[in-house]
Scaffold this active site. Structure first.
Site, short mmCIF file in Angstrom:
data_model
loop_
_atom_site.label_atom_id
_atom_site.label_comp_id
_atom_site.label_asym_id
_atom_site.label_seq_id
_atom_site.Cartn_x
_atom_site.Cartn_y
_atom_site.Cartn_z
N LYS A 130 0.91 -1.24 -0.04
CA LYS A 130 0.09 -0.01 0.04
C LYS A 130 0.94 1.17 0.10
CE LYS A 130 -4.45 0.86 0.05
NZ LYS A 130 -5.34 0.29 -0.23
N ASP A 170 -7.21 4.46 -4.47
CA ASP A 170 -7.65 4.31 -3.33
C ASP A 170 -8.24 5.55 -3.03
OD1 ASP A 170 -7.79 2.24 -0.85
OD2 ASP A 170 -7.44 3.90 0.22
#
Ligand code: NDP
Ligand code: 2IT
Length: 451
Positions: A130, A170
């Site tokens: 991430k 995201d």
């Protein structure tokens, strides 16, 4: 064998807290997984001996870097960027990029840790990662966002690649940002390759990727309800968020015959007792991703709807709830309120939106509860399919991808039932996801020895 190989769960968590001071979100995510894994491996010596859980809870690496950019008034601005590469035992690191002022190393470490289990559950060859930055895209011009993305990639590009690490979107990172980042990567490397997913369809993006997370969360809900001989049809739904995941979850709920009552953003929520139909969803999509407006404008535009400033939607009575905004947006009291109002199922489009105490409330009340790491896995699953299409220089059509997404969500549901079935008809989907996700990664790590 060293004594530390057999630490118990509280001692293990003490160590995680000590090694990650102040990283509350990361500690929360590890805690949610570790208890189930301790139970699962209690009679499995090989996992203890190889310290597998300890190793998964220590990212392979955390890359942190300065991101300088110039705003439209010629001020030099400085942000911090990160890429957390958690684990690549079963495939290249894979996971989104988040641009939001609340981004910290702790938030990205929790997301990369969760992603490792989620990606494993999809059955596709993807590790967990991430990234992001504490950059706030709100109120920025397109040129400012472009300059920020280019500067971010000027450092990130050396750490990623189609067989190394494949980021995606995201919160705060959608088609616009992916386009700017892909363009800069291509310019720096002179390579056109599937280094990012969520790309535009013109340049290698997969059909169904924009819809996949929200649709997938509703397919997961449908699978959970069907397992209890129930369905989405005629259910009322309360949804938080109004971005990519929330709007597509709302769309699929109404396609399956349900009624959506709420949407939200960080300013508050709107309640539309008449139901948010497709026309209204299209209006919200335009509002949020083109005009970049606020959800409060919905109540000015559609009669009958009300805006509740600074509030979250969990007090509105409903059959099903889908938190689709951000982490820790549904706490213990809100979970109790949902239960007392008669909610039957919760499916998380967001990552870790329910606090540990809130999850406990759902479990105690035997509410059907699908945590993010399985319920929202449809997004990264179609990202995995985008990687395959890019490598094979092919593109599959919407219909085929839609079928693949429904099959993938059914497959994930089946794995979670296998490990989460409590024997009394109740399925602990948290346990199911944790164990099924862990096992594949752990077995791959065992095969590699100590690396
Ligand atoms: P978007 O940026 O498209 O939308 C985010 C939404 O959440 C906006 O409505 C935003 O409101 C709201 N939000 C963000 N931060 C907060 C906050 N601190 N408090 C209240 N509301 C907030 O992001 P996505 O829809 O892509 O992501 C939503 C969730 O889904 C995240 O948890 C993400 O990690 C998760 N997810 C996303 C996937 C994807 O494919 N995009 C895949 C799997 C999970 P505002 O406009 O006010 O900021
Ligand atoms: O949380 C997530 O799964 C995502 N943001 C999507 C990750 C991806 O690589 O598509």
């Amino acid at each position: 064998m060293a004594v530390s190989d057999h630490v118990d769960f509280p001692t293990f968590m003490e160590g995680v807290k000590r090694r990650n001071p102040g990283q509350t979100e990361f500690v929360q995510a590890v805690q949610e997984v570790a208890q189930d894994i301790f139970d699962f491996i209690s009679d499995k010596e090989e996992y203890h001996e190889a310290q597998i859980l300890r190793r998964i809870a220590e990212p392979d690496r955390v890359i942190s870097f300065r991101v300088c950019w110039e705003d439209d008034n010629h001020n030099i601005r400085v942000q911090r960027g990160w890429r957390v590469q958690n684990n690549n035992a079963i495939g290249p690191y894979k996971g989104g990029i988040r641009f939001h002022p609340s981004v910290t190393e702790s938030v990205l470490k929790f997301l990369a840790f969760e992603q490792t289990f989620k990606n494993s559950l999809t059955g596709l060859p993807m590790g967990g990662g991430k990234g992001g930055a504490n950059f706030n895209p709100r109120g920025k011009s397109d040129s400012e966002v472009m300059r920020f993305c280019q500067s971010f990639v000027n450092e990130l590009y050396r750490h990623i690649g189609p067989d190394t690490d494949v980021p995606a979107g995201d919160i705060g990172v959608g088609g616009r940002e992916i386009g700017y980042m892909f363009g800069q990567y291509k310019r720096l490397t002179n390579r056109w390759e599937g280094v990012l997913t969520g790309k535009g369809e013109e340049y290698g993006g997969s059909q169904m990727r924009p819809e996949a997370t929200g649709y997938g969360a509703v397919y997961f809900l449908q699978n959970m309800l069907r397992h209890q001989k129930n369905d989405v049809d005629r259910k009322t739904a309360v949804i938080s968020g109004s971005g990519n995941v929330a709007t597509h979850a709302a769309e699929k709920i109404i396609q399956l015959g349900g009624k959506v009552l709420t949407l939200s953003d960080s300013g508050g929520f709107i309640h539309d007792p008449d139901g948010i139909d497709q026309e209204k969803i299209d209006w919200v999509k335009e509002l949020k991703s083109v005009k970049r407006g606020r959800i409060s404008e919905y109540a000015d535009h559609f009669t009958g709807a009300t805006f509740h400033k600074g509030k979250r939607p969990w007090n509105v009575p409903c059959d099903v709830a889908l938190p689709c905004a951000t982490q820790n947006e549904l706490n213990e009291d809100e979970a109790k309120k949902l239960v007392s109002n008669g909610v039957i199922a919760v499916s998380e489009g967001a990552n870790m939106p329910t606090t540990l105490e809130g999850v406990h409330v759902f479990h105690e009340a035997k509410i059907i509860y699908g945590p993010g790491k399985e319920a929202n896995a449809g997004g990264v699953a179609v990202s995995g399919l985008e990687m395959s299409q890019n490598s094979g220089r092919i593109s599959w059509n919407h219909g085929k991808l839609g079928e693949m997404l429904t099959d993938l969500m059914e497959g994930i549901h089946g794995k979670c039932v296998e490990y989460g079935d409590q024997g009394d008809g109740y399925v602990d989907y948290v346990k199911g996801a944790n164990i099924a996700g862990f096992k594949k990664v752990a077995d791959a790590m065992l095969a590699f020895g100590v690396v």
